[in-house]
Each structure stands twice: as structure tokens, then as C-alpha cells.
Design an enzyme around this catalytic site. Structure first.
Site, PDB file in Angstrom:
ATOM      1  N   GLY A  21       5.284  -7.014  18.353  1.00 32.12           N
ATOM      2  CA  GLY A  21       5.609  -8.226  17.609  1.00 32.12           C
ATOM      3  C   GLY A  21       4.864  -9.485  18.000  1.00 32.12           C
ATOM      4  N   MET A  99       4.818   0.175  10.876  1.00 35.10           N
ATOM      5  CA  MET A  99       4.052   1.424  10.893  1.00 35.10           C
ATOM      6  C   MET A  99       4.551   2.444   9.868  1.00 35.10           C
ATOM      7  SD  MET A  99       1.845   0.567  12.998  1.00 35.10           S
ATOM      8  CE  MET A  99       0.935   2.042  13.372  1.00 35.10           C
ATOM      9  N   ARG A 100       4.871   1.966   8.673  1.00 37.39           N
ATOM     10  CA  ARG A 100       5.288   2.902   7.626  1.00 37.39           C
ATOM     11  C   ARG A 100       4.636   2.514   6.306  1.00 37.39           C
ATOM     12  NH1 ARG A 100       9.811   6.190   8.301  1.00 37.39           N
ATOM     13  NH2 ARG A 100      10.085   6.159   6.053  1.00 37.39           N
ATOM     14  N   LEU A 102       4.812   1.973   2.406  1.00 34.70           N
ATOM     15  CA  LEU A 102       5.896   1.600   1.491  1.00 34.70           C
ATOM     16  C   LEU A 102       5.777   2.371   0.178  1.00 34.70           C
ATOM     17  CD1 LEU A 102       5.724  -2.203   2.246  1.00 34.70           C
ATOM     18  CD2 LEU A 102       7.578  -0.647   2.889  1.00 34.70           C
ATOM     19  N   ASN A 116       0.025  -8.038   4.365  1.00 33.77           N
ATOM     20  CA  ASN A 116      -0.123  -7.186   5.545  1.00 33.77           C
ATOM     21  C   ASN A 116      -1.294  -7.700   6.369  1.00 33.77           C
ATOM     22  OD1 ASN A 116       0.216  -4.919   7.294  1.00 33.77           O
ATOM     23  ND2 ASN A 116      -1.512  -3.914   6.290  1.00 33.77           N
ATOM     24  N   HIS A 118      -4.257  -6.398   9.060  1.00 33.23           N
ATOM     25  CA  HIS A 118      -4.912  -5.162   9.475  1.00 33.23           C
ATOM     26  C   HIS A 118      -6.045  -5.514  10.447  1.00 33.23           C
ATOM     27  CE1 HIS A 118      -6.240  -1.032   9.157  1.00 33.23           C
ATOM     28  NE2 HIS A 118      -7.477  -1.476   9.014  1.00 33.23           N
ATOM     29  N   ASP A 150      -0.779  -3.430  -2.053  1.00 33.47           N
ATOM     30  CA  ASP A 150      -0.596  -2.669  -3.292  1.00 33.47           C
ATOM     31  C   ASP A 150      -0.162  -1.250  -2.911  1.00 33.47           C
ATOM     32  OD1 ASP A 150      -2.841  -1.369  -2.418  1.00 33.47           O
ATOM     33  OD2 ASP A 150      -4.173  -2.128  -3.980  1.00 33.47           O
ATOM     34  N   ASP A 154      -3.872   0.001   2.886  1.00 34.25           N
ATOM     35  CA  ASP A 154      -4.809  -1.069   3.280  1.00 34.25           C
ATOM     36  C   ASP A 154      -5.858  -1.343   2.204  1.00 34.25           C
ATOM     37  OD1 ASP A 154      -3.512  -1.207   5.789  1.00 34.25           O
ATOM     38  OD2 ASP A 154      -4.734   0.421   6.559  1.00 34.25           O
ATOM     39  N   GLU A 183      -5.903 -12.527  14.687  1.00 39.55           N
ATOM     40  CA  GLU A 183      -4.770 -12.193  13.803  1.00 39.55           C
ATOM     41  C   GLU A 183      -3.714 -13.295  13.874  1.00 39.55           C
ATOM     42  OE1 GLU A 183      -3.127  -8.246  14.153  1.00 39.55           O
ATOM     43  OE2 GLU A 183      -5.021  -7.431  14.835  1.00 39.55           O
TER      44      GLU A 183
END
Ligand code: GRF
Length: 244
Positions: A21, A99-100, A102, A116, A118, A150, A154, A183
Site C-alpha cells: 500500500g 492483484m485481481r 475485474l 490503475n 502499472h 477497460d 493493462d 508512481e
């Protein structure tokens, strides 16, 4: 916080996490310091042991664990995520090390309202272990990308990217650490652009309203050898001699 910023409407964020996090921390800090017009309305983790939850609690943000083990399939797991996000009246969903993948149902519930982060310069190196893959390809630059989510992995429209050089001695860990620092800067920036209504999606391209293009170019290795004086410096030294 400036008075003008304090008066501005703050958007409500739902942050989805699975791990340490540090991106969540950066978002919480930017909110607390009034650097972005946003507040963290809820932090959801799919893993009860995620350290990100402790970060959220320390900052006073509501936390919810939605454990995939409690659901018979991905659709129902994602359905619960949508419920929690709606209960907390979330304007923008931020995936921050979630880490899933959608389901389409989740994406449709928040159209063009999921971001997101990346750790690579998309569309190069989507997926997992991307710092190692970047080193194996011998790229000279890597970086990070905030994109609109979307239904692909990624693949969504790119909002903002930051570039970092790759050093000859880099390991996946040292490169990841260099990227992570960026990031923490670009994710809050992307959230602020969203809050200001400056993100316009046209097909697979995001137009950032009112943004000037970055003009500098970089080369790695650099165009000049550090052991030799740069040509301009030489010329300057010569003309300095002549005027004495
Ligand atoms: C980051 O590198 C992010 O780009 C990727 O997962 C990592 C999460 O790190 N999606 P943290 O949990 O925010 O520290």
C-alpha cells in the site's frame, strides 16, 4: 491548504489494494495535505493481512475486507465490491496494487471511472513481473503508467506516464524502487486531473485538457561521454581565453 482548495468539492475515492500500500499511502498523504481535491471514502482489500489496511486505519479511512474465499465465483465477488463502493458513494475507483482482474460487470458499474497504476511504460510489459521482463529485454528506459481500466489486462487509455532510466547494474528490485518513487507522484496527479474534469477519453486516447506537452528528450546512455568535455563547454572555454 489554500482557502480556495478547501472550498472546492472533493471527490470520493474507493481504493482497492492487496499488498503493502505505498501508493495508497501517497494518495492518503496528498489528500491530508490538501494537495488534491479528493478524500479516501473507503479502502477495500481482498487480503485480510494486507499492510495497506493498517495504513488506511492509521489515516482514519474506513476499511473493508472482501475475501474471494467467501464467494462462489468472480462475478459475485466483484458484485460485493461494487456494493461496498456504492455504499460509500465513491466517485472514482483507484486500483493500487490490487492483484485481481475485474469482471466486465464491475467495469460497467463504473464506466471511465476506474484508474490503475502499472510499473511499466504501457503498452510495453503488461501483466506481472514487469521490471524483470524490462531488464531481460535490455530496455534503456522504463517507468510507470496510470491508465483508465477497460476489460483487458493493462490495456486501457493512458492518462499519465513517468519515465526512469535503467542503470547497467539494476536488478528487478532496484528498478522497481526507482519506478515506485514516480508512481507516488503520478497517481495523485492523475486523480487531480480527474477531479478537475480534465480527462476526456476519445477512443483509446485520453486528452488531458489544458496540459502542455513535455518538451525534453532523453537518451540513455547519454549523447555525451562524461569523461570528455561537452562540445559547447569547449567552445565556451576557448572564447573565454580569447577575451582575456
Ligand atoms: C505497484 O508497483 C503498482 O504499480 C503495482 O503494484 C505495486 C503496488 O505497490 N500495480 P504498493 O502496494 O502500492 O506499494
Amino acid at each position: 491548504m489554500s482557502k480556495a482548495r478547501a472550498r472546492r468539492k472533493r471527490i470520493r475515492l474507493g481504493v482497492l489494494v492487496s499488498g503493502g500500500g505505498t501508493n495508497l499511502q501517497s494518495i492518503l498523504d496528498h489528500c491530508r495535505l490538501g494537495k488534491i481535491d479528493a478524500e479516501v471514502a473507503v479502502v477495500i482489500s481482498n487480503r485480510p493481512e494486507a499492510f495497506a489496511l493498517a495504513r488506511a486505519q492509521r489515516a482514519g479511512a474506513p476499511t473493508v475486507v472482501v475475501n474471494p474465499k467467501d464467494f462462489p465465483d468472480r462475478e459475485r465477488f466483484d458484485g460485493r465490491l461494487v456494493e461496498v463502493l456504492r455504499e460509500h458513494r465513491v466517485d472514482l475507483v483507484c486500483l493500487a496494487g490490487f492483484m485481481r482482474l475485474l469482471t466486465p460487470g464491475f467495469i460497467r458499474a463504473f464506466p471511465e471511472r476506474i484508474l490503475n497504476i502499472h510499473p511499466a511504460l504501457l503498452p510495453a510489459f503488461p501483466g506481472l513481473e514487469v521490471q524483470r521482463k524490462a531488464l531481460e529485454h535490455g530496455v534503456r528506459f522504463s517507468g510507470c503508467t496510470v491508465h483508465v481500466v477497460d476489460e483487458g489486462c493493462d490495456t486501457g487509455p493512458i492518462v499519465i506516464q513517468a519515465v526512469v532510466p535503467v542503470a547497467p547494474a539494476d536488478t528487478a528490485e532496484t528498478l522497481a524502487a526507482r519506478i515506485l518513487k514516480q508512481e507516488h507522484l503520478i497517481y495523485p496527479r492523475a486523480i487531480q486531473l480527474f477531479a478537475e474534469g480534465r480527462i476526456a477519453i476519445e477512443g483509446r486516447v485520453v486528452r488531458v485538457k489544458g496540459a502542455a506537452a513535455e518538451g525534453r528528450a532523453l537518451a540513455n546512455p547519454p549523447l555525451t561521454d562524461p569523461k570528455r568535455p561537452r562540445p559547447r563547454a569547449k567552445r565556451a572555454a576557448r572564447s573565454h581565453k580569447r577575451t582575456r
